[in-house]
Each structure stands twice: as C-alpha cells, then as structure tokens.
Design a protein around this motif. Structure first.
Motif, mmCIF file in Angstrom:
data_model
loop_
_atom_site.group_PDB
_atom_site.id
_atom_site.type_symbol
_atom_site.label_atom_id
_atom_site.label_comp_id
_atom_site.label_asym_id
_atom_site.label_seq_id
_atom_site.Cartn_x
_atom_site.Cartn_y
_atom_site.Cartn_z
ATOM 1 N N PHE A 69 2.927 -0.799 9.873
ATOM 2 C CA PHE A 69 3.132 -2.196 9.502
ATOM 3 C C PHE A 69 2.058 -2.709 8.547
ATOM 4 C CE2 PHE A 69 -0.035 -2.900 12.773
ATOM 5 C CZ PHE A 69 -0.676 -4.080 12.417
ATOM 6 N N THR A 70 0.889 -2.054 8.535
ATOM 7 C CA THR A 70 -0.216 -2.490 7.672
ATOM 8 C C THR A 70 0.073 -2.264 6.194
ATOM 9 O OG1 THR A 70 -1.223 -0.316 8.058
ATOM 10 C CG2 THR A 70 -2.000 -2.147 9.420
ATOM 11 N N HIS A 71 1.116 -1.506 5.864
ATOM 12 C CA HIS A 71 1.422 -1.169 4.477
ATOM 13 C C HIS A 71 2.388 -2.155 3.817
ATOM 14 C CE1 HIS A 71 -0.635 2.444 5.563
ATOM 15 N NE2 HIS A 71 -0.322 3.081 4.467
ATOM 16 N N ASP A 96 6.894 15.393 9.000
ATOM 17 C CA ASP A 96 7.417 14.194 9.655
ATOM 18 C C ASP A 96 8.641 13.714 8.891
ATOM 19 O OD1 ASP A 96 7.890 11.920 11.029
ATOM 20 O OD2 ASP A 96 5.887 11.069 10.818
ATOM 21 N N LYS A 97 9.800 14.180 9.289
ATOM 22 C CA LYS A 97 11.036 13.908 8.564
ATOM 23 C C LYS A 97 11.540 12.486 8.752
ATOM 24 C CE LYS A 97 11.155 18.139 7.086
ATOM 25 N NZ LYS A 97 10.784 18.412 5.688
ATOM 26 N N THR A 98 10.992 11.745 9.730
ATOM 27 C CA THR A 98 11.482 10.393 9.983
ATOM 28 C C THR A 98 10.603 9.318 9.348
ATOM 29 O OG1 THR A 98 10.276 10.259 12.085
ATOM 30 C CG2 THR A 98 12.531 11.118 12.159
ATOM 31 N N ALA A 99 9.537 9.728 8.667
ATOM 32 C CA ALA A 99 8.639 8.754 8.026
ATOM 33 C C ALA A 99 9.122 8.437 6.610
ATOM 34 C CB ALA A 99 7.210 9.292 7.982
ATOM 35 N N LEU A 100 8.918 7.192 6.190
ATOM 36 C CA LEU A 100 9.325 6.759 4.857
ATOM 37 C C LEU A 100 8.169 6.888 3.867
ATOM 38 C CD1 LEU A 100 11.338 3.501 5.658
ATOM 39 C CD2 LEU A 100 12.257 5.742 5.051
ATOM 40 N N LYS A 101 8.491 7.325 2.650
ATOM 41 C CA LYS A 101 7.518 7.338 1.564
ATOM 42 C C LYS A 101 7.516 5.957 0.929
ATOM 43 C CE LYS A 101 6.386 9.595 -2.831
ATOM 44 N NZ LYS A 101 6.787 10.605 -3.830
ATOM 45 N N LEU A 102 6.341 5.380 0.742
ATOM 46 C CA LEU A 102 6.232 4.016 0.234
ATOM 47 C C LEU A 102 5.519 3.987 -1.110
ATOM 48 C CD1 LEU A 102 5.040 2.227 3.512
ATOM 49 C CD2 LEU A 102 7.396 2.597 2.743
ATOM 50 N N GLU A 103 6.043 3.174 -2.027
ATOM 51 C CA GLU A 103 5.401 2.923 -3.315
ATOM 52 C C GLU A 103 5.138 1.426 -3.431
ATOM 53 O OE1 GLU A 103 4.388 5.108 -5.393
ATOM 54 O OE2 GLU A 103 5.405 6.942 -4.748
ATOM 55 N N VAL A 104 3.974 1.069 -3.955
ATOM 56 C CA VAL A 104 3.596 -0.335 -4.085
ATOM 57 C C VAL A 104 4.653 -1.107 -4.871
ATOM 58 C CG1 VAL A 104 1.891 -1.944 -5.014
ATOM 59 C CG2 VAL A 104 1.135 0.159 -3.897
ATOM 60 N N GLY A 105 5.057 -2.252 -4.351
ATOM 61 C CA GLY A 105 6.028 -3.103 -5.028
ATOM 62 C C GLY A 105 7.458 -2.913 -4.558
ATOM 63 N N GLU A 106 7.742 -1.823 -3.849
ATOM 64 C CA GLU A 106 9.097 -1.593 -3.354
ATOM 65 C C GLU A 106 9.448 -2.622 -2.273
ATOM 66 O OE1 GLU A 106 9.870 3.184 -3.933
ATOM 67 O OE2 GLU A 106 8.912 2.513 -2.080
ATOM 68 N N ILE A 107 10.737 -2.912 -2.159
ATOM 69 C CA ILE A 107 11.225 -3.842 -1.155
ATOM 70 C C ILE A 107 11.895 -3.046 -0.032
ATOM 71 C CG2 ILE A 107 12.672 -5.836 -0.667
ATOM 72 C CD1 ILE A 107 10.345 -6.372 -2.588
ATOM 73 N N ILE A 108 11.448 -3.288 1.198
ATOM 74 C CA ILE A 108 11.964 -2.550 2.342
ATOM 75 C C ILE A 108 12.586 -3.522 3.334
ATOM 76 C CG2 ILE A 108 9.713 -2.619 3.544
ATOM 77 C CD1 ILE A 108 10.364 0.168 4.639
ATOM 78 N N LYS A 109 13.693 -3.132 3.930
ATOM 79 C CA LYS A 109 14.319 -3.955 4.961
ATOM 80 C C LYS A 109 13.762 -3.535 6.318
ATOM 81 C CE LYS A 109 18.855 -4.686 5.094
ATOM 82 N NZ LYS A 109 20.304 -4.432 5.368
ATOM 83 N N VAL A 110 13.019 -4.433 6.961
ATOM 84 C CA VAL A 110 12.438 -4.145 8.273
ATOM 85 C C VAL A 110 13.492 -4.414 9.345
ATOM 86 C CG1 VAL A 110 10.603 -4.712 9.906
ATOM 87 C CG2 VAL A 110 10.158 -4.804 7.436
ATOM 88 N N THR A 111 13.788 -3.389 10.146
ATOM 89 C CA THR A 111 14.833 -3.517 11.166
ATOM 90 C C THR A 111 14.291 -3.540 12.587
ATOM 91 O OG1 THR A 111 15.129 -1.105 11.143
ATOM 92 C CG2 THR A 111 16.568 -2.416 9.712
ATOM 93 N N GLN A 161 0.851 -1.193 0.000
ATOM 94 C CA GLN A 161 0.000 0.000 0.000
ATOM 95 C C GLN A 161 0.884 1.239 0.000
ATOM 96 O OE1 GLN A 161 -2.943 0.066 3.117
ATOM 97 N NE2 GLN A 161 -3.421 2.222 2.840
ATOM 98 N N ALA A 162 0.650 2.148 -0.942
ATOM 99 C CA ALA A 162 1.461 3.361 -1.043
ATOM 100 C C ALA A 162 1.182 4.288 0.133
ATOM 101 C CB ALA A 162 1.183 4.075 -2.364
ATOM 102 N N ARG A 163 2.183 5.104 0.466
ATOM 103 C CA ARG A 163 2.018 6.065 1.555
ATOM 104 C C ARG A 163 2.885 7.286 1.302
ATOM 105 N NH1 ARG A 163 4.508 6.895 7.003
ATOM 106 N NH2 ARG A 163 2.921 7.822 8.320
ATOM 107 N N VAL A 164 2.264 8.452 1.404
ATOM 108 C CA VAL A 164 2.993 9.720 1.337
ATOM 109 C C VAL A 164 2.889 10.357 2.719
ATOM 110 C CG1 VAL A 164 3.171 11.979 0.265
ATOM 111 C CG2 VAL A 164 2.443 10.015 -1.101
ATOM 112 N N PRO A 165 3.985 10.411 3.470
ATOM 113 C CA PRO A 165 3.927 10.908 4.848
ATOM 114 C C PRO A 165 3.728 12.418 4.925
ATOM 115 C CG PRO A 165 6.193 10.458 4.230
ATOM 116 C CD PRO A 165 5.330 9.985 3.088
ATOM 117 N N ASN A 166 3.351 12.874 6.103
ATOM 118 C CA ASN A 166 3.231 14.297 6.378
ATOM 119 C C ASN A 166 4.570 14.990 6.113
ATOM 120 O OD1 ASN A 166 3.313 16.824 7.966
ATOM 121 N ND2 ASN A 166 1.329 16.163 8.745
ATOM 122 N N ALA A 167 4.523 16.123 5.467
ATOM 123 C CA ALA A 167 5.751 16.843 5.088
ATOM 124 C C ALA A 167 6.583 17.235 6.303
ATOM 125 C CB ALA A 167 5.393 18.086 4.278
#
Length: 263
Positions: free
Chosen positions: A253-255, A217-232, A209-215
């Motif tokens: 985590f729902t994204h 919130d500098k610590t939030a990640l922008k997400l695009e569907v299909g991208e691979i993210i390393k969960v730490t 699920q795509a996500r565009v964070p609040n401008a």
C-alpha cells in the motif's frame, strides 16, 4: 473417520505472521503427530505455510495462492483447493507425509500491560488506560497488534504503548516519562497509522513508487510511477489487492496514493 477439529474455524488454526523457528518450537512441544498450524509465508507475500508435527520433526508445507482467471486457488504439492478450510478438510482424511491432520496447536496466551493511556482514534482501535492488562489476539503489524480486554472487547493497539506482562510486572513511575515527541493529550506519540481499511472500494489510486516484484511471486503486480490502479481490497497487513493492465494481484500500500481525497 475425520478428526474432530473444525476446519472452518480460522481462529483456531491460523497463526498469522510467525517465523519458521517459532512454529517449529511450538509444535515440538506437542507429543502427538498431526498437530498443526497455518502461518503466513515469510518469503512470499500472500502465500501460507502448513506446519505439522510429524514423528520427531516438524514439516513446513508451502501453500501457494494461485490466480486462475477470475478465481483464487490454493495449491499444496500437486493438490489444488478453492480455499484453505477445504485443504485442511482434505488432509483430515489423507496423510501428508506420516500423518493426517489431528488438531490445531494450542495457542500460548500472551499478555501485555499498558504503559500509557490510549484513547483510540479509529473505530477499530481498542482504548485502554495505563496499567490495563490485555491479551494479544494477533500480531498484525510491527507497530499495531490486535488485543482483547477484560470485557472481551477486541481491537487494534499501538505496540509502543504496552510491554510484556507475565503476571508480576508493575509499571514503575519511570516508565511513564514521556518521550520528547509526544502528543498534546499527554500520551506517547502513536506509531504510523495502518491503512484505512474502511474506505469504500473499488477506488482508483496512482502509483507513486515503482516496484518490480520477485520473479517467483506470480501474484504480485509490477508498478510504474504514474500508472492508475484499481484498488479492490485493503488487507491490514499492508498488502493490498487490485487490477492493473488487465492483471489482478497484490502490491504494498505504501507504493500508491488514492486519487481523490476522501476523508
């Protein structure tokens, strides 16, 4: 001389999810200035708020969680600290507006009584029987809280299984009538499970699920569907941390969903 409270004892001063009004009401019951608590920021996930009784008011100081290269820093005003305990230690000796920090606010003991049996299915769960009285430790999520039983054991409990207890309540027979959706074991259906925080990390996950964070919130990640993210890191509040395109930050985590099917 520094105030006697232990700034390293997070359980004494960290109140977790708490509204601004609830924090104000609690601190206004205190007679002396310098009584404080730290709560989660409602407006910015990952940030905190230092709430302090000062004179005839309660002040709310935002604590920003800042990513600097590979390090996390905590900023309040123009001061920067490695962690919140060091921030609190500093303000034992220095004034905020009108006072240094004197002591954490006392916690109100909140009890609940079980409406149903709960066997528990995770190792972090706290099993209980109908009629058991539990003390709430923290309200981590809407549907899952941390509680302690009479033996001092602590764990997660499903909120729909309990009701508020002030000492005189009993569980009438009508209360235990099961809803139409119930589990085969004869207890109420559990609310949606929180994320499995026992999974071995780091682990790779795919954005669903795509996500565009609040401008702001500098610590939030922008997400695009299909991208691979390393969960730490998987926080129980549902805000996970990870690495994507060379940036480290947090995301809901729902994204995402893990690529492999680890049971």
């Amino acid at each position: 001389m520094a105030a006697p409270f232990d700034h390293t004892d997070k359980s004494s001063w960290y109140f977790g999810q708490m509204s601004r009004q609830d924090a104000t009401d609690l601190l206004m019951e205190e007679k002396e200035g310098g009584v404080f608590l730290v709560r989660d920021s409602i407006s910015i996930h990952g940030d905190y708020v230092l709430c302090v009784r000062e004179d005839s008011k309660v002040s709310h100081y935002i604590i920003n969680k800042i990513q600097q290269n590979e390090q996390i820093k905590y900023r309040i005003g123009d001061q920067m600290f490695d962690d919140i305990p060091k921030l609190l230690a500093f303000y034992k000796l220095h004034y905020l507006d009108t006072t240094p920090l004197i002591r954490p606010a006392p916690r109100k003991i909140e009890k609940v009584i079980a409406k149903y049996d709960f066997k528990g299915s995770d190792q972090d769960d706290l099993p209980f029987r109908k009629g058991d009285v539990l003390v709430i430790v923290s309200k981590d999520e809407d549907q899952w809280w941390t509680a302690k039983n009479c033996l001092g054991q602590t764990g997660s409990i499903p909120v729909p299984y309990v009701q508020k207890y002030d000492g005189n309540e009993s569980i009438p027979d009508s209360t235990v009538q099961l809803p139409e959706t119930h589990s085969p074991s004869g207890s109420q259906a559990e609310p949606a499970r929180r994320p499995n925080v026992q999974r071995k990390l780091p682990a790779m996950a795919k954005v669903k699920q795509a996500r565009v964070p609040n401008a702001y919130d500098k610590t939030a990640l922008k997400l695009e569907v299909g991208e691979i993210i390393k969960v730490t890191k998987m926080n129980i509040n549902g805000q996970w941390e990870g690495e994507l395109k060379g940036k480290t930050g947090h995301f809901p985590f729902t994204h995402v969903e893990f690529i492999d099917s680890e049971s």
